[in-house]
Design a protein around this motif. Structure first.
Motif, mmCIF file in Angstrom:
data_model
loop_
_atom_site.group_PDB
_atom_site.id
_atom_site.type_symbol
_atom_site.label_atom_id
_atom_site.label_comp_id
_atom_site.label_asym_id
_atom_site.label_seq_id
_atom_site.Cartn_x
_atom_site.Cartn_y
_atom_site.Cartn_z
ATOM 1 N N LEU A 275 0.865 -1.181 0.000
ATOM 2 C CA LEU A 275 0.000 0.000 0.000
ATOM 3 C C LEU A 275 0.905 1.236 0.000
ATOM 4 C CD1 LEU A 275 -1.521 -2.430 1.549
ATOM 5 C CD2 LEU A 275 -3.106 -0.658 2.284
ATOM 6 N N PRO A 276 1.221 1.783 -1.169
ATOM 7 C CA PRO A 276 2.241 2.835 -1.266
ATOM 8 C C PRO A 276 1.891 4.107 -0.512
ATOM 9 C CG PRO A 276 1.097 2.545 -3.359
ATOM 10 C CD PRO A 276 0.684 1.418 -2.496
ATOM 11 N N ASP A 277 0.609 4.453 -0.431
ATOM 12 C CA ASP A 277 0.237 5.694 0.246
ATOM 13 C C ASP A 277 0.289 5.555 1.760
ATOM 14 O OD1 ASP A 277 -0.235 6.950 -2.219
ATOM 15 O OD2 ASP A 277 -2.239 6.071 -2.321
ATOM 16 N N LEU A 278 0.320 4.313 2.249
ATOM 17 C CA LEU A 278 0.368 4.057 3.688
ATOM 18 C C LEU A 278 1.724 3.503 4.124
ATOM 19 C CD1 LEU A 278 -3.151 2.372 4.148
ATOM 20 C CD2 LEU A 278 -2.537 4.776 4.469
ATOM 21 N N HIS A 279 2.609 3.256 3.145
ATOM 22 C CA HIS A 279 3.919 2.663 3.427
ATOM 23 C C HIS A 279 3.764 1.373 4.236
ATOM 24 C CE1 HIS A 279 5.908 6.249 1.872
ATOM 25 N NE2 HIS A 279 5.062 6.967 2.578
ATOM 26 N N ALA A 280 2.752 0.589 3.875
ATOM 27 C CA ALA A 280 2.431 -0.651 4.581
ATOM 28 C C ALA A 280 2.540 -1.826 3.626
ATOM 29 C CB ALA A 280 1.025 -0.577 5.171
ATOM 30 N N LEU A 281 3.080 -2.931 4.120
ATOM 31 C CA LEU A 281 3.342 -4.102 3.297
ATOM 32 C C LEU A 281 2.662 -5.327 3.893
ATOM 33 C CD1 LEU A 281 4.902 -5.592 1.016
ATOM 34 C CD2 LEU A 281 6.846 -5.749 2.601
ATOM 35 N N CYS A 282 1.822 -5.981 3.100
ATOM 36 C CA CYS A 282 1.220 -7.257 3.487
ATOM 37 C C CYS A 282 2.041 -8.375 2.856
ATOM 38 C CB CYS A 282 -0.238 -7.331 3.029
ATOM 39 S SG CYS A 282 -0.985 -8.965 3.241
ATOM 40 N N MET A 283 2.652 -9.203 3.692
ATOM 41 C CA MET A 283 3.498 -10.288 3.198
ATOM 42 C C MET A 283 2.765 -11.623 3.167
ATOM 43 S SD MET A 283 6.402 -9.313 2.053
ATOM 44 C CE MET A 283 7.294 -10.849 2.018
ATOM 45 N N ALA A 284 1.443 -11.590 3.197
ATOM 46 C CA ALA A 284 0.629 -12.801 3.067
ATOM 47 C C ALA A 284 1.121 -13.857 4.060
ATOM 48 C CB ALA A 284 0.641 -13.303 1.632
ATOM 49 N N GLU A 285 1.507 -15.065 3.540
ATOM 50 C CA GLU A 285 2.063 -16.088 4.415
ATOM 51 C C GLU A 285 3.479 -16.445 3.982
ATOM 52 O OE1 GLU A 285 0.577 -20.300 6.407
ATOM 53 O OE2 GLU A 285 -0.870 -19.015 5.389
ATOM 54 N N ASN A 286 4.114 -15.492 3.299
ATOM 55 C CA ASN A 286 5.483 -15.698 2.848
ATOM 56 C C ASN A 286 6.519 -15.310 3.891
ATOM 57 O OD1 ASN A 286 5.046 -16.743 0.205
ATOM 58 N ND2 ASN A 286 4.410 -14.701 -0.451
ATOM 59 N N ALA A 287 6.096 -14.568 4.920
ATOM 60 C CA ALA A 287 6.978 -14.192 6.028
ATOM 61 C C ALA A 287 6.169 -14.342 7.304
ATOM 62 C CB ALA A 287 7.469 -12.759 5.857
ATOM 63 N N ASN A 288 6.723 -15.042 8.275
ATOM 64 C CA ASN A 288 5.931 -15.435 9.435
ATOM 65 C C ASN A 288 6.689 -15.272 10.737
ATOM 66 O OD1 ASN A 288 3.418 -16.808 8.095
ATOM 67 N ND2 ASN A 288 5.173 -17.619 6.973
ATOM 68 N N ALA A 289 6.002 -15.525 11.830
ATOM 69 C CA ALA A 289 6.624 -15.473 13.150
ATOM 70 C C ALA A 289 7.208 -16.823 13.528
ATOM 71 C CB ALA A 289 5.602 -15.036 14.194
ATOM 72 N N SER A 290 7.348 -17.683 12.560
ATOM 73 C CA SER A 290 7.925 -19.004 12.749
ATOM 74 C C SER A 290 8.512 -19.462 11.428
ATOM 75 C CB SER A 290 6.856 -20.012 13.180
ATOM 76 O OG SER A 290 7.313 -21.345 13.069
ATOM 77 N N GLN A 291 9.460 -20.371 11.494
ATOM 78 C CA GLN A 291 9.838 -21.091 10.288
ATOM 79 C C GLN A 291 8.588 -21.808 9.772
ATOM 80 O OE1 GLN A 291 12.964 -24.638 9.049
ATOM 81 N NE2 GLN A 291 13.271 -23.526 10.944
ATOM 82 N N HIS A 292 8.377 -21.794 8.481
ATOM 83 C CA HIS A 292 7.182 -22.407 7.902
ATOM 84 C C HIS A 292 7.515 -23.805 7.392
ATOM 85 C CE1 HIS A 292 3.231 -22.555 6.067
ATOM 86 N NE2 HIS A 292 2.976 -21.331 6.493
ATOM 87 N N ASN A 293 6.511 -24.482 6.850
ATOM 88 C CA ASN A 293 6.693 -25.821 6.309
ATOM 89 C C ASN A 293 7.023 -25.777 4.813
ATOM 90 O OD1 ASN A 293 6.090 -27.765 8.494
ATOM 91 N ND2 ASN A 293 4.117 -26.714 8.522
ATOM 92 N N VAL A 294 8.134 -26.380 4.438
ATOM 93 C CA VAL A 294 8.417 -26.601 3.022
ATOM 94 C C VAL A 294 7.635 -27.828 2.538
ATOM 95 C CG1 VAL A 294 10.243 -27.139 1.347
ATOM 96 C CG2 VAL A 294 10.655 -25.477 3.172
ATOM 97 N N LEU A 295 7.374 -28.735 3.449
ATOM 98 C CA LEU A 295 6.446 -29.839 3.210
ATOM 99 C C LEU A 295 5.614 -29.985 4.463
ATOM 100 C CD1 LEU A 295 5.318 -32.264 1.666
ATOM 101 C CD2 LEU A 295 7.180 -33.642 2.584
#
Length: 637
Positions: A275-295
């Motif tokens: 959101l360029p006017d808010l300088h806010a970025l939604c990283m969906a589920e590509n960046a998390n508060a944990s290591q994610h599952n590759v499988l």
């Protein structure tokens, strides 16, 4: 060239040290309270009534279920996991930044509300209709009544679209009052991912998410990436707008949105939003508060750890120097450009390290299990809470990377024709001197804290004789110990689920049923592929049948033939012999194929027309297996 490369590889090879213990002491600093400050930031309010109910009165979500986490960590939960669960189960409405709010803690995922000129732009409407409706009501109660003018799905997993009908009416979408925006390929992947292997995935998911575990210090404490999956009504409203390229921009209700397409990362169809006017970025589920599952342990196609890292690099390049706040579809936001930049870089490095070092060791000749026992993040990455293994883990993920490149076979010919587990286990037990000696050895291992070996011994005992209750009880006790020690939430859930079934048998019910919306949106080829894997070749034997299916409502014509124990279908078939032709609207066929509807009754009522042998279709359907949703996992009958 080859003569030069091989000595170079050998020269660079080194023998890796054995892994650290399965549950090493956490590297991060427990005194660092930044995550708690971020998780509490902007709190507005939560529901007065903690119970969210379905139309039939069934409780779908209880906001008070995790109140036990308010105290210090007990001996039955890893302290690091306890901390993570405390953060993930904070619930309510939070202001992220000017014009952006989230409702968190109502499900395993978050829902984000962005204020437009006239209404709300909603990102990821949770898993089920009931919790989505409750989240929308909380927003309305505190921020005023506004319509949802756009629904955005960041990716094709159910916990990011299943609550759609709790916030949006189909009539508003059909009339153009509400846009539904998703990345290219969303609908295909959302519907298809769990179709072919859906029964097996669903059963394994009961372990991964601890569906039947009580919430508490001796049960489920979270899912590592969120609280739990809400077992309400899953829905789906198909997209009306498809995002096809990185850099694509839209203005929705006065809000500028820029998209980054990231296929093949956490989901086969996924995108980030800036959101360029808010300088806010939604990283969906590509960046998390944990290591994610590759499988994911429930089962899925192996994800691409290298592509995941590469897309995070692209995110940093595109948005890193102009983002003041980052929010995601799970867990809490992060505030400040320096914080966001550092997070994205180190989170990216963790996935890249996982990929590169697994492949390096693979090329040194190590197998997946050997790599899993030896791989450890370097201290600079390991000390960051968000790189810990609360959901994904280095152990599981390194084996997934190995599998992606090398497959299940480790190169050792002994594994070309392995025995079935029950047969192999019976032979090992006999070779070790019988069940009593194996049980005694397992007790001794458990007494010294060697639970990995104890579980191996006891697993063989139980597979050799599923009625050996002392072995089952001791294996359950060992799994309890492993669950209480692990930092990984879903490993905990899997250990405790196995222990529960070893003691009390397989439970039924619970969890979400099959979504009617998902079934409706299956393409006919998907449906016929599902029929193909349901065909029991032994039932069909040497028999054969050919049936034409004509769906006037979709202008479709398919020929389905079973011969040689195989179901083959083709669209728009040329003239040829067929045993019968069924003409009916596709919803009627779905009822017969998925719910066991009676063809004779449908024909008599005029809903179906049959030309040729009416028994041909019934014969074909009699060869189909109805999968058992609660098959045993930790023993064989």
């Amino acid at each position: 060239m080859r003569k030069l490369i091989l000595p170079l590889i050998l020269a660079l090879s080194a023998t890796s040290a054995l892994a650290a213990p399965a549950n090493p002491a956490p590297g991060p600093d427990f005194a660092n309270r930044q995550d708690f400050e971020f998780a509490d930031h902007g709190f507005v309010a939560t529901r007065k009534d903690p119970l969210i109910k379905a139309a039939d009165g069934r409780v779908v979500w209880d906001l008070s279920a995790y109140d036990f986490l308010k105290g210090p960590a007990p001996a039955t939960v890893n302290p690091s996991l306890w901390r993570q669960s405390q953060l993930l189960t904070k619930h309510g409405l939070f202001k992220v930044t000017e014009g952006v709010w989230q409702v968190r803690g109502f499900d395993i995922s978050n829902v984000t509300f962005i204020a437009g000129k006239t209404g709300w732009i909603v990102i990821d409407p949770l898993t089920s209709q009931e919790v989505a409706k409750a989240a929308y009501e909380l927003v309305t109660e505190n921020l005023g009544a506004r319509p949802v003018v756009a629904l955005i799905y960041t990716h094709s997993h159910t916990d990011h679209f299943g609550g759609a009908r709790g916030m949006v009416a189909q009539a508003d979408v059909d009339a153009g009052r509400t846009q539904v925006i998703a990345p290219a390929g969303f609908l295909e992947h959302a519907v298809s991912e769990n179709i072919i292997a859906g029964n097996a995935m669903g059963r394994r998911a009961t372990y991964q998410f601890g569906y039947f575990l009580p919430k508490g210090p001796m049960g489920q404490v979270s899912s590592g990436i969120g609280a739990a999956i809400s077992p309400g009504t899953q829905t789906l409203i198909p997209p009306t707008v498809s995002i096809t390229a990185t850099g694509q921009e839209m203005v929705v209700d006065g809000v500028r949105l820029q998209f980054q397409i990231t296929p093949g990362t956490e989901a086969p169809s996924e995108m980030n939003i800036y959101l360029p006017d808010l300088h806010a970025l939604c990283m969906a589920e590509n960046a998390n508060a944990s290591q994610h599952n590759v499988l994911t342990p429930r089962g899925a196609l192996v994800r691409d750890a290298k592509a995941w890292a590469d897309y995070l690099t692209e995110s940093i390049r595109l948005y890193g120097d102009k983002t003041d706040v980052m929010f995601t579809s799970h867990a809490w936001p992060r505030f400040g450009q320096a914080v966001v930049d550092d997070f994205l870089a180190k989170h990216r490095d963790a996935y890249k390290y996982l990929h590169d070092q697994t492949v390096r060791m693979m090329n040194e000749g190590l197998t997946g299990n050997e790599i899993a026992n030896r791989l450890k993040l370097p201290p600079a990455l390991d000390r960051e809470w968000y790189n810990r293994g609360y959901y994904g883990s280095l152990s599981f993920n390194s084996r997934a990377v190995y599998q992606r490149y090398m497959g299940w076979y480790d190169g050792n010919p002994v594994n070309l024709t392995p025995l079935e587990p029950a047969d192999e286990s019976a032979r090992y037990v006999a070779a070790m001197g019988g069940a009593k000696k194996v049980l005694a050895a397992a007790r001794a291992a458990h007494a010294t804290g060697d639970d990995r070996w104890a579980s191996q011994l006891l697993n063989r005992l139980v597979y050799a004789d599923a009625k050996n209750q002392p072995a089952r009880d001791l294996l359950a006790q060992v799994y309890d110990s492993m669950a209480y020690a692990t930092e990984n939430a879903i490993w905990r859930n899997m250990y405790l689920s196995a222990a529960s079934e070893l003691r009390g048998g397989i439970k039924t019910g619970g969890g979400a049923g099959v979504s009617i919306d998902l079934i409706r949106n299956m393409t006919t080829p998907m449906l016929l592929d599902l029929m193909s894997v349901r065909l029991n070749a032994d039932k069909a034997g040497a028999d054969h049948a050919t049936v034409d299916l004509v769906f006037p409502d979709r202008k479709e014509h398919f020929r389905v033939a079973v011969t040689n124990g195989v179901l083959i279908w083709e669209a728009d078939p040329k003239a040829g012999a067929t045993d019968a032709t069924l003409t009916l609207n596709r919803p009627v066929f779905l009822m017969m194929a998925m719910a066991g509807g009676n063809l004779a009754a449908m024909t008599q009522s005029g809903q179906a027309k049959v030309e040729g042998d009416p028994a041909a279709f019934g014969k074909m359907m009699s060869w189909m297996d109805a999968f058992k949703p609660n098959f045993p996992i930790v023993w064989r009958p």
